[in-house]
Write an enzyme that holds these catalytic residues in place. Structure first.
Site, short mmCIF file in Angstrom:
data_model
loop_
_atom_site.label_atom_id
_atom_site.label_comp_id
_atom_site.label_asym_id
_atom_site.label_seq_id
_atom_site.Cartn_x
_atom_site.Cartn_y
_atom_site.Cartn_z
CG ASN A 30 18.47 36.92 46.03
OD1 ASN A 30 19.54 36.59 45.84
ND2 ASN A 30 17.44 35.80 46.20
CD GLU A 46 17.17 32.08 45.50
OE1 GLU A 46 16.60 31.25 44.54
OE2 GLU A 46 16.91 32.90 46.02
CG ASP A 95 19.41 25.27 41.17
OD1 ASP A 95 19.29 26.11 40.20
OD2 ASP A 95 18.55 24.84 42.03
C1 XIL Z 1 11.89 27.70 46.16
C2 XIL Z 1 12.36 26.71 46.98
O1 XIL Z 1 13.34 25.96 46.46
C3 XIL Z 1 11.23 25.82 46.87
O2 XIL Z 1 11.28 24.80 47.93
C4 XIL Z 1 9.80 26.33 47.04
O3 XIL Z 1 8.86 25.45 46.96
C5 XIL Z 1 9.56 27.58 46.13
O4 XIL Z 1 10.57 28.44 46.36
N1 XIL Z 1 13.84 31.95 43.98
C6 XIL Z 1 13.84 32.22 45.27
C7 XIL Z 1 13.65 31.01 46.29
O5 XIL Z 1 14.23 33.35 45.62
O6 XIL Z 1 13.15 31.43 47.26
C8 XIL Z 1 12.81 29.93 45.46
O7 XIL Z 1 12.57 28.52 46.28
C9 XIL Z 1 13.53 29.91 43.99
C10 XIL Z 1 13.32 30.85 43.08
#
Ligand code: XIL
Length: 309
Positions: A157, A227, A229
């Site tokens: 990932n 992930e 957004d």
């Molecule tokens: C982020 C979370 O969204 C937050 O809540 C936390 O404080 C930090 O981590 N890449 C990743 C995720 O694989 O695990 C991260 O998530 C964002 C970046």
């Protein structure tokens, strides 16, 4: 369509869990399976919160992904400051994966085994694992995960894979090498934390998404958008930024639907209010599909229509 669950799930406002079960068919725990949360001291594991998420998944016929087994971030102090030798670190990694993946054997359908191992320049990132063990920690982690749960799908990932050519090559070469040597790997997770600037620029184009997805699909691995957004500047979001954001959401859905290997789109949170973006990138936000009142946004309508209504 999937989402990511965290603190709002653990103490949900009215309507939240109903909405999650209605809108999504899978989810990833944002934080509760990271090392610092699940393995707080060398001798203890804390499965309470991820177990509660699994119970929710099972009660609602949803799939749950695991995240993550080797990352540079959110590690416990005992691991970071232990001064362990390469052999001990390898054993610690194997034992952690045996314990955590083993705890969920047969229950979690996929794991982000290794997270963010490369820099945008394609080099091995300077991490607690790389420093102690070298690049071989990646293979060790995947082999340990397969041994602990032979039925779980195993993902590498990372972010910026669509835009950073050298990082994309590094991820591609890792997977090609694993495939050629029989090291277990089932898929690539493309995090897809995108942004749209006030002038509408900043995110990968549709053709960049398509080229990236096609390249990994040709390796014979699954693709999940893990992930997603799409942040914009707020308050005072420009019309160009809003239009660009809708375009990016629709591009991701269309690019994913365009390749058989792409099987899941997971947004990194349900509501804008639980997104970590305003904390991490002050002045940015409004990146998800629901607002703080659990109301569907235009991003939601755009995704729905891109999915064919
Ligand atoms: C982020 C979370 O969204 C937050 O809540 C936390 O404080 C930090 O981590 N890449 C990743 C995720 O694989 O695990 C991260 O998530 C964002 C970046």
């Amino acid at each position: 369509m999937g989402t990511a669950l965290d603190t709002l799930f653990l103490s949900p406002p009215a309507g939240y869990t109903t909405l999650v079960a209605r809108e999504f068919s899978l989810f990833t725990p944002k934080n509760v399976l990271k090392w610092d949360a699940v393995h707080p001291t060398r001798a203890t594991f804390n499965f309470t919160r991820p177990d509660a998420m699994l119970a929710f998944a099972q009660a609602n016929g949803m799939k749950m992904r695991g995240h993550t087994l080797a990352w540079y971030n959110q590690n416990p102090l005992w691991l970071l400051s232990g001064g362990f030798s390469a052999d001990t670190m390898t054993q610690i990694l194997k034992d952690h994966i045996a314990a955590v993946v083993g705890h969920y054997k047969g229950s979690l359908y996929a794991w982000d085994v290794v997270n963010e191992a490369f820099t945008d320049a394609g080099a091995l990132r300077d991490t607690v694992w790389g420093k102690a063990i070298g690049k071989g920690y990646i293979e060790t982690a995947f082999r340990a995960a397969r041994a602990a749960d032979p039925t779980a799908l195993l993902f590498y990932n990372d972010y910026d894979v669509e835009t950073a050519a050298a990082k994309q090559d590094a991820v591609y070469n890792l997977i090609a090498d694993f495939k050629s040597r029989g090291v277990p790997i089932d898929g690539v997770g493309l995090q897809s934390h995108f942004l749209v600037n006030p002038d509408g620029t900043g995110a990968p184009s549709l053709s960049q998404l398509q080229t990236t997805y096609a390249r990994f699909a040709a390796l014979g691995v699954r693709i999940q958008i893990t992930e997603l957004d799409v942040r914009v500047q707020t308050p005072g979001t420009t019309a160009a930024a809003l239009a660009g954001q809708l375009q990016v959401y629709s591009n991701v859905v269309n690019a994913c639907l365009g390749v058989t290997a792409c099987e899941a789109i997971i947004v990194w949170g349900v509501t804008d209010s639980e997104s970590g973006i305003p904390g991490k990138f002050p002045g940015w936000g409004s990146a998800l599909l629901f607002d703080a009142n659990l109301t569907k946004k235009t991003t939601w309508a755009t995704v729905k229509s891109a999915l064919g209504g």
